[in-house]
Design a protein around this motif. Structure first.
Motif, short mmCIF file in Angstrom:
data_model
loop_
_atom_site.label_atom_id
_atom_site.label_comp_id
_atom_site.label_asym_id
_atom_site.label_seq_id
_atom_site.Cartn_x
_atom_site.Cartn_y
_atom_site.Cartn_z
N GLN A 128 0.83 -1.21 0.00
CA GLN A 128 0.00 0.00 0.00
C GLN A 128 0.86 1.26 0.00
O GLN A 128 0.58 2.22 -0.72
N LEU B 252 1.36 4.40 -3.26
CA LEU B 252 1.06 5.81 -3.06
C LEU B 252 2.28 6.72 -3.16
O LEU B 252 2.20 7.84 -3.67
N SER C 82 -3.23 6.42 5.67
CA SER C 82 -4.53 7.00 5.99
C SER C 82 -4.57 8.51 5.77
O SER C 82 -5.57 9.05 5.28
N THR D 76 -5.31 9.15 2.23
CA THR D 76 -6.43 8.44 1.61
C THR D 76 -7.70 8.61 2.44
O THR D 76 -8.40 9.60 2.32
N THR D 77 -7.98 7.65 3.29
CA THR D 77 -9.27 7.61 4.01
C THR D 77 -9.34 8.56 5.20
O THR D 77 -10.44 8.90 5.64
#
Length: 329
Positions: free
Chosen positions: A112, A116, A211, A214-215
């Motif tokens: 992940q 990114l 995080s 992203t979220t």
């Protein structure tokens, strides 16, 4: 009789061949699913010559046994996909620093991360024509009134640690920042031209970094943290977990629980720079320990770090002409 002996021998031989092969198969299946390898990082048999164009080079004069024992240029300083497999000892030690409730697949997190952020080798351009000067800027109150700002800004790389601000303190600490060392609990917004260098003391730190871009769902580690920060995702770097262990074992000789962010930053600079100047470390002239931007006092011998050992080691580096320390008074 001879035929029977041959038959028995064949069965025994087959058994002794099959058993190791079976264990080897199990081992291979295990290691394929484990985020570890058995790579040994060593350079004991190598001889290094001065390798930069600065007046003095960190890699020069490698006949110093104290320094050679500690400094290992084969250790990866920054993480990428190609070097992300951890030696099982490094993995066990690093995972031991974090709460046991965070059971996460390390390999998935790495995948992940590098979907990114830049997945590349950084600072692999060392050579006799390079002279990369670096200022490591800590947060000690001894910077106040130092007038080091212009000197700090004259370095190729200016590496700042955690929340240390520049606005309002430019005369003493400078205004230039090329790298900001942080982790979730010390996160601040960064300028677009500044590298965010995550020091992951736990796998939750890597998840937090993902995080934030992203979220934005991670708001706590062991305490409340920012769910997002302003930073350039194309300038993100992640310190290698094995590097933290290397600093702890080689440089601190396993004193304390783990190294401080400041001390790791100094050793990190030794690996990516040719000349290292250190500012904002240590106490003020009156012996007090606090940040230049607040008045909260600290005890450098307390907590999980062995500040006295770190301080002694840094002055050994000064004595051996590997770094320079500017005290500010």
């Amino acid at each position: 009789m001879r035929t029977q002996n041959i038959s028995v021998f064949s069965r025994q031989t087959s058994r002794f061949i099959i058993l190791p092969l079976s264990f080897m198969t199990i081992f291979l299946l295990y290691t394929q699913n484990a985020p570890m390898d058995d790579t040994i990082y060593s350079f004991d048999d190598l001889i290094f010559e001065p390798s930069c164009s600065c007046k003095t080079c960190i890699m020069g004069f490698m006949d110093d046994d104290w320094f050679v024992y500690r400094y290992n240029p084969t250790i990866p300083a920054l993480l990428n996909r190609r070097n992300s497999l951890l030696h099982r000892d490094a993995y066990k030690w690093w995972r031991g620093l974090q709460p046991s409730r965070f059971r996460v697949n390390y390999t998935e997190v790495v995948d992940q991360l590098f979907s990114l952020f830049p997945d590349e080798e950084h600072y692999s351009d060392a050579g006799p024509d390079r002279c990369r000067t670096c200022a490591v800027v800590g947060n000690s109150g001894n910077l106040l009134g130092s007038h080091y700002g212009q000197l700090i800004d004259s370095h190729d790389l200016v590496i700042r640690i955690n929340k240390g601000p520049t606005k309002g303190y430019e005369k003493d600490v400078g205004s230039k920042t090329t790298h900001r060392i942080l982790y979730p609990e010390s996160a601040v917004d960064l300028e677009d031209n500044t590298h965010l260098v995550l020091f992951p003391f736990k796998i939750r730190d890597m998840q937090w970094l993902i995080s934030t871009f992203t979220t934005r769902h991670i708001t706590r580690t062991y305490t409340r943290v920012k769910s997002s920060i302003k930073a350039n995702e194309n300038k993100v770097m992640i310190l290698h977990p094995a590097f933290i262990k290397y600093v702890y074992e080689k440089w601190l000789q396993k004193n304390g629980k783990y190294p401080s962010t400041g001390f790791i930053t100094v050793v990190f600079a030794l690996h990516i720079c040719d000349q290292v100047d250190v500012f904002g470390f240590g106490a003020k002239s009156d012996g007090t320990w606090h940040h230049y931007f607040d008045k909260s006092h600290t005890n450098f011998k307390g907590g999980p770090h062995k500040g006295d050992i770190e301080n002694t080691t840094m002055y050994q580096l000064v004595h051996r002409n590997k770094i320079s320390i500017y005290k500010g008074y």
